[in-house]
Design an enzyme around this catalytic site. Structure first.
Site, PDB file in Angstrom:
ATOM      1  N   GLU A 243       0.809  -1.222   0.000  1.00 17.35           N
ATOM      2  CA  GLU A 243       0.000   0.000   0.000  1.00 17.35           C
ATOM      3  C   GLU A 243       0.839   1.268   0.000  1.00 17.35           C
ATOM      4  OE1 GLU A 243      -0.629  -2.554   2.046  1.00 17.35           O
ATOM      5  OE2 GLU A 243      -2.673  -3.190   1.607  1.00 17.35           O
TER       6      GLU A 243
ATOM      7  N   HIS B 256      -9.873  -4.441  11.592  1.00 19.39           N
ATOM      8  CA  HIS B 256     -10.556  -4.332  10.296  1.00 19.39           C
ATOM      9  C   HIS B 256     -11.870  -3.571  10.386  1.00 19.39           C
ATOM     10  CE1 HIS B 256      -7.646  -7.380   9.219  1.00 19.39           C
ATOM     11  NE2 HIS B 256      -8.042  -7.354   7.973  1.00 19.39           N
TER      12      HIS B 256
END
Ligand SMILES: Cc1ncc(C[n+]2csc(CCOP(=O)(O)OP(=O)(O)O)c2C)c(N)n1
Ligand SMILES: [Mg+2]
Lengths: 457, 337
Positions: free
Chosen positions: A193, A262
């Site tokens: 990322e 998450h």
């Protein structure tokens, strides 16, 4: 020509210092780069190097002298063979005379009155444009269609991220795009990322229009430096030269039973940053209209999607040109007794609460923010003027959250219209638990909103 | 591996790649950077430049040698130690100096400062203050070149200190995976602030091999020799233009001044700096090459005088330019659609 050597500032905070030692004597030749003296500053002992070439004609401040002001002449430099001017410095002849200028500049900035920030336009919001015929589609399809339409329209638009191509999207949002646009424009990335966000941002600085998909917003923390420092600030740092037309999109906030790492909401994080726009669609129409606007926007835009909503069906305009403006909220349900403000999945929570409240004879107005930054405070102000009561709803944490911001702005703009203190309904201030019962206890339920409203009316 | 990495250090000094005309241009550009930087240091001392100010003195051969191997359209990106890159890229010393002093006439209209300047016209993409960030951005410039189907390359500069950042290795992988036309230029000036390369990198003797796991060819270059820099860069750029993917150059160089302005210089001996200045100065080296090839002292003196005038003019321009209008505080946050 004689020049003064001035007491240099050797750190941003230094105003005076001590001449610890002269390393050159009067009559010594100096060339640029030679260390001529040692100075004790507020931080350390540092060397002073000569900038100009010549002969050290006279030392004006002997070693050991303390409290020598920055910019005071400390020595006179003359050309080889030139005589040394009598007493004092050479300031009137050729010496750089920055000291007075500096003072001037400082005085100027001190007196410059703080310019007023652009005033918030608080005129009544315009009614939403009627786009005509609608059909029912899922949020997932709306997002996919938005990307496909914009990619057909502009060859500089491309999609990049993990599993966006062959896998068809980790949440199947990019289904079919690889087939239509090929590997050159639907680009699978390794799990990297930080790297690919920097890469996409660099490409955007050249004028390309990347859509960066993070598998979920949680992973954008790996890349947040590029989102904020590289994408959001470069326009300003370049004095308006270098814009960054890029979209960062991903499911945001809690999904279902995926645990603490998450499940975070980033509305407040990204909403904090000047230079970013942040949108948070709830319905399919929001998703399609806002994502299209985000892709066309010349600025970096964060699109906070929600996994729980991907499969939900909503009516959405079929018009090929359908698009929504960034920065405009929508009144999803008009009412007169209390204003409920939510974004993304919390709009649904507020709508459900409004149904329950209606049964109890309370008429709630529900505002779907659609956009976090810029925030459409005008629409909320208009609503509060009517209802005199405000409840914000979000799944993110309460501390410094979007609710806190809205409440503060309402206090600034509509304090006199309030009949009761505004209330925030937010996710509970803990990392997201895994157990089904605990997770449910951590996220705002319609009941929480109902209870909050009941305390106000 | 597409190319066997070799050390260029031994061969470097007398590399014939630059002819007399090339050396003259190099001499001019390097000296302009040096005089500009010396003046910037002085203005800092006078309080006209504030905050950070990272001087490029000592490293001039790197940007000048690289720039002379580039063509119109090639893109450049670097760290906060960016004045040399900008001047080498042909940006106007006036605009650079005015930005250093925070004036409205600076490249960023006074809103960027020493570390943040940009020029679309000269394809200079900054000017980045987060150590290593420019490397991922730099492969993005290369990505854009490839996306648009041009043969332009991205020159991505970073320090040996930055070479320890994780995103540098993510970028190596991405650039090699997608065969991006990116030349990674490590400016190994031996220190990252006060930490020597030996104290920061386990592979301190051969950073040029850091791309090996991804098959990125690398070369160690005498970064104090502009001809050697130029020759190595030509090779690297040709490799990238041909579509072979990225290339890594480690430029062995040295920073004479402190990291920024307030640097106590306790991490190295003055004698180390003096030794390099006296024996390996990149500008002295070119000067003696030019004199040896028959160029008159007077010609070089004329070049120096010209540079003095340019720097004096830039300084005057910066000092007399106004500060930004207070209304500028709120502009350029967003592009108005
Ligand atoms: C991410 C990050 N960490 C730390 C810093 C502070 N910092 C600025 S420059 C620097 C040293 C970098 O050294 P190097 O990459 O060798 O470049 P040089 O200054 O030698 O040109 C450090 C630690 C920063 N700006 N960004
Ligand atoms: Mg370094």
């Amino acid at each position: 020509m004689a020049t003064d050597i001035l007491m240099p500032a050797l750190s941003p905070t230094m105003t005076e210092g001590k001449i610890a030692r002269w390393l050159k004597k009067e009559g010594d030749k100096v060339s640029s780069g030679d260390v001529i003296a040692e100075i004790e500053t507020d931080k350390a002992t540092m060397e002073v190097e000569a900038v100009d070439e010549g002969v050290l004609g006279r030392i004006l401040v002997p070693e050991g002298t303390e409290g020598v002001a920055v910019n005071a002449p400390i020595a006179v430099l003359v050309a080889d063979g030139e005589s040394v001017p009598e007493a004092g410095g050479a300031a009137q002849s050729a010496g750089p005379s920055a000291a007075p200028e500096k003072v001037e500049a400082a005085a100027e900035s001190a007196t410059a009155s703080k310019p007023a920030a652009a005033p918030v336009a608080l005129s009544a919001p315009e009614p939403e444009k009627d786009w005509g015929e609608t059909s029912e589609i899922t949020v997932r399809e709306a997002l996919r269609d938005a990307m496909a339409l914009e990619m057909r329209r502009d060859p500089d638009v491309f999609l990049i991220g993990e599993e966006v191509g062959q896998y068809q999207g980790a949440y199947k949002v990019s289904q079919g795009l690889l087939d239509e646009f090929g590997e050159g424009r639907v680009i699978d990335m390794p799990i990297t990322e930080h790297g690919f966000t920097g890469m996409a941002t660099g490409a955007a600085l050249t004028g390309l229009r990347p859509i960066v998909e993070f598998m979920t917003m949680n992973f954008s923390m790996q890349a947040i430096d590029h989102i904020i420092n590289s994408a959001a600030k470069t326009l300003y740092m370049s004095g308006g030269q270098m814009g960054c037309p890029i979209v960062f999109r991903a499911p945001n906030g809690a999904a279902s039973r995926v645990g603490a790492q998450h499940s975070q909401c980033y509305a407040s994080w990204y909403g904090h940053v000047p230079g970013l726009k942040v949108v948070a669609p709830w319905s399919a129409a929001d998703a399609k209209g806002l994502l299209r606007a985000a892709i066309r926007d010349p600025n970096p835009v964060i699109v906070l999607e929600n996994e729980m909503l991907y499969g939900h069906k909503f009516q959405c305009p079929v018009d090929e040109d359908f698009i929504l403006p960034i920065g405009k909220a929508k009144i999803e349900r008009p009412g007169k007794d209390v204003t409920l403000v939510g974004f993304s999945i919390s709009v649904g929570t507020a709508m459900a609460a409004a149904d329950i409240l209606a049964e109890q004879g309370i008429d709630a107005e529900v505002i779907n923010l659609r956009s976090i930054r810029p925030l459409d405070i005008a629409t909320i102000v208009e609503s509060v003027k009517k209802t005199s009561r405000l409840v914000t709803v979000e799944e993110g944490w309460p501390f410094a959250g979007i609710g806190a911001e809205i409440v503060m702005q309402i206090i600034e703009h509509a304090f006199d219209w309030l009949d009761a203190p505004p209330v925030r309904v937010a996710g509970v201030d803990v990392p997201m638990p895994f157990a089904a019962n605990l997770e449910k206890l951590a996220l705002p339920q319609p009941d929480w909103v109902v209870d909050a409203v009941r305390k106000l009316v | 591996m597409a190319d066997t990495p070799t050390s260029n250090l031994a061969a470097g000094r007398n590399d014939p790649s630059l002819d007399t005309e090339g050396l003259k241009r190099a001499f001019h550009d390097m000296l302009l950077i040096r005089r500009f930087e010396e003046r910037a240091g002085q203005l800092y001392g006078m309080g006209l430049i504030g905050g950070f100010c990272h001087l490029y003195i000592g490293q001039e051969a790197v940007v000048v040698g690289v720039q002379m191997a580039l063509k119109e359209g090639d893109k450049i990106i670097t760290s906060y130690r960016d004045h040399g890159q900008m001047i080498a890229a042909g940006m106007d010393p006036r605009g650079v100096m005015a930005e250093l002093t925070g004036r409205a006439t600076g490249y960023s209209r006074g809103k960027g400062g020493s570390m943040h300047m940009f020029s679309r016209e000269k394809n200079f993409y900054g000017g980045h203050g987060i150590v290593g960030a420019q490397v991922a951005l730099g492969i993005g410039l290369a990505f854009a070149n490839k996306y648009r189907g041009t043969d332009e390359v991205s020159m991505t500069y970073f320090g040996e200190g930055a070479s320890n950042q994780g995103q540098v290795y993510e970028s190596f992988n991405l650039a090699a995976l997608h065969k991006l036309p990116c030349v990674f230029v490590i400016e190994n000036n031996r220190y990252g602030m006060g930490t020597s390369v030996e104290r920061s990198s386990a592979a301190s003797q051969h950073l040029w091999r850091n791309g090996e796991p991804w098959g990125i060819p690398g070369k160690q270059v005498d970064g104090m020799d502009v001809s050697a820099v130029n020759a190595a860069t030509r090779e690297a750029v040709a490799y990238c233009r041909a579509g072979n993917g990225p290339y890594l150059l480690e430029m062995s160089t040295y920073r004479y001044r402190g990291h920024s302005m307030s640097d106590p210089a306790k991490y190295r001996q003055r004698s180390e700096v003096d030794e390099i200045r006296q024996k390996h100065d990149p500008i002295d080296h070119v000067r003696s090459q030019l004199l040896a090839s028959g160029v008159e002292e007077a010609e070089l003196k004329a070049v120096e005088d010209g540079i003095k005038a340019v720097v004096a003019d830039a300084t005057e321009f910066a000092k007399t330019s106004p500060e930004p209008d207070p209304a500028e505080l709120y502009t350029d946050v967003l592009v108005e659609a």
